[in-house]
Design a protein around this motif. Structure first.
Motif, PDB file in Angstrom:
ATOM      1  N   GLY A 133      35.622  33.396  42.984  1.00 10.11           N
ATOM      2  CA  GLY A 133      35.323  34.728  43.495  1.00 10.11           C
ATOM      3  C   GLY A 133      34.926  35.665  42.377  1.00 10.11           C
ATOM      4  N   THR A 134      34.493  36.868  42.750  1.00 10.62           N
ATOM      5  CA  THR A 134      34.113  37.874  41.762  1.00 10.62           C
ATOM      6  C   THR A 134      35.363  38.530  41.176  1.00 10.62           C
ATOM      7  OG1 THR A 134      34.050  39.692  43.354  1.00 10.62           O
ATOM      8  CG2 THR A 134      32.045  38.350  43.129  1.00 10.62           C
ATOM      9  N   GLN A 142      36.885  40.776  43.802  1.00 12.77           N
ATOM     10  CA  GLN A 142      37.583  40.012  44.826  1.00 12.77           C
ATOM     11  C   GLN A 142      38.947  39.541  44.323  1.00 12.77           C
ATOM     12  OE1 GLN A 142      34.538  37.075  45.640  1.00 12.77           O
ATOM     13  NE2 GLN A 142      33.906  38.098  47.532  1.00 12.77           N
ATOM     14  N   HIS A 143      38.999  39.087  43.100  1.00  9.26           N
ATOM     15  CA  HIS A 143      40.275  38.630  42.554  1.00  9.26           C
ATOM     16  C   HIS A 143      41.273  39.773  42.421  1.00  9.26           C
ATOM     17  CE1 HIS A 143      39.912  34.351  41.722  1.00  9.26           C
ATOM     18  NE2 HIS A 143      38.638  34.557  41.491  1.00  9.26           N
ATOM     19  N   TRP A 191      42.558  40.166  45.950  1.00  7.53           N
ATOM     20  CA  TRP A 191      43.416  39.040  46.342  1.00  7.53           C
ATOM     21  C   TRP A 191      44.755  39.086  45.607  1.00  7.53           C
ATOM     22  CZ3 TRP A 191      38.847  35.102  45.512  1.00  7.53           C
ATOM     23  CH2 TRP A 191      37.871  35.339  46.493  1.00  7.53           C
ATOM     24  N   ALA A 226      36.289  42.152  50.641  1.00  9.69           N
ATOM     25  CA  ALA A 226      36.960  41.171  49.777  1.00  9.69           C
ATOM     26  C   ALA A 226      38.093  40.478  50.514  1.00  9.69           C
ATOM     27  CB  ALA A 226      37.483  41.855  48.520  1.00  9.69           C
ATOM     28  N   ARG A 282      36.858  37.799  52.698  1.00  7.83           N
ATOM     29  CA  ARG A 282      36.345  36.647  51.948  1.00  7.83           C
ATOM     30  C   ARG A 282      37.455  35.848  51.260  1.00  7.83           C
ATOM     31  NH1 ARG A 282      31.015  34.683  52.293  1.00  7.83           N
ATOM     32  NH2 ARG A 282      29.685  36.396  52.989  1.00  7.83           N
ATOM     33  N   ASN A 283      38.703  36.219  51.482  1.00 10.82           N
ATOM     34  CA  ASN A 283      39.805  35.471  50.894  1.00 10.82           C
ATOM     35  C   ASN A 283      39.705  33.999  51.303  1.00 10.82           C
ATOM     36  OD1 ASN A 283      42.371  34.493  50.019  1.00 10.82           O
ATOM     37  ND2 ASN A 283      43.275  35.090  51.977  1.00 10.82           N
ATOM     38  N   CYS A 317      46.149  37.611  53.634  1.00 13.70           N
ATOM     39  CA  CYS A 317      45.221  38.647  54.085  1.00 13.70           C
ATOM     40  C   CYS A 317      45.498  39.064  55.531  1.00 13.70           C
ATOM     41  CB  CYS A 317      43.784  38.171  53.927  1.00 13.70           C
ATOM     42  SG  CYS A 317      43.426  36.595  54.722  1.00 13.70           S
TER      43      CYS A 317
END
Length: 221
Positions: A115-116, A119-120, A123, A160, A163-164, A172
């Protein structure tokens, strides 16, 4: 090059697919994905070289390791190169078994989802949400702003969260809409409601909370 190995899991909410990698730099293995089959973004980012464990492989892989059987590096299963992937998949399967049985699943398996950077960050924030609690997307954005010192839009956080790639284990499902609605979950609102009820969150008939449950309590699940 790390090799991606996948295995199927029969959850109470339908079949799931888990993915893990192991290689020279990841001897112990890391979990890279856990999806409900057919969900939005199902197996997103999973390479074409991913190898599914099935039949004889599964008998010697994580399913057997989870129950105390199986030998890492057994013939026909990819050898010792996949041993770390089997180990982390076995841990993830045992974690899911305990979670779906309503027990404390204990520490999460090692995670390394692709992930980006943003995103991290999101998460990682999800991992701070205790079992049985919820947070709104806006609240999660404010938490992230406080952590990073940078302005963060709830819409970007929602993207984000959706997209987990590690469903359930990275929770999530504990993130709600501003009005308490069960929106935005890639696995679908029915699964989201089921998971929250399993964790003891009281949901009305229409699947909407009067307000988010305050974050607090044990940090597991």
């Amino acid at each position: 090059m790390p090799r991606t190995v996948t295995v199927s899991y029969d959850s109470p909410l339908g079949p799931m697919t888990l993915a893990a990698v192991a290689g020279p730099q990841r001897a112990e293995g890391v979990l890279t994905g856990c999806w409900f089959d057919g969900q939005r973004h199902d197996r997103a980012g999973l390479g074409t070289d991913a190898r599914a464990l099935g039949g004889p492989d599964a008998a010697q892989g994580p399913q057997a390791a989870r129950s105390g059987g199986g030998a890492h590096g057994a013939p026909g299963t990819g050898g010792a190169a996949d041993g770390g992937a089997w180990a982390v998949l076995a841990q993830a399967l045992a974690w899911l078994d305990a979670y779906f049985a309503g027990r404390d699943p204990g520490p999460r398996p090692a995670l390394a989802a692709p992930g980006t950077r943003f995103q991290h960050l999101v998460w990682d924030e999800l991992l701070t949400l205790p079992r049985g609690s919820t947070r709104t997307y806006g609240g999660l954005a404010r938490d992230l702003e406080a952590r990073t010192g940078r302005r963060c839009a709830a819409r970007a956080v929602g993207g984000a969260v959706a997209r987990n790639p590690v469903s359930v284990i990275v929770p999530c499902h504990r993130v709600l809409g501003a009005d308490g609605s069960l929106t935005g979950y890639a696995g679908g609102s029915e699964r989201k409601a089921w998971l929250l009820r399993l964790e003891g969150v009281a949901l009305p008939v229409d699947g909407r909370l009067a307000g988010p449950v305050a974050v607090g309590g044990e940090h597991h699940g």
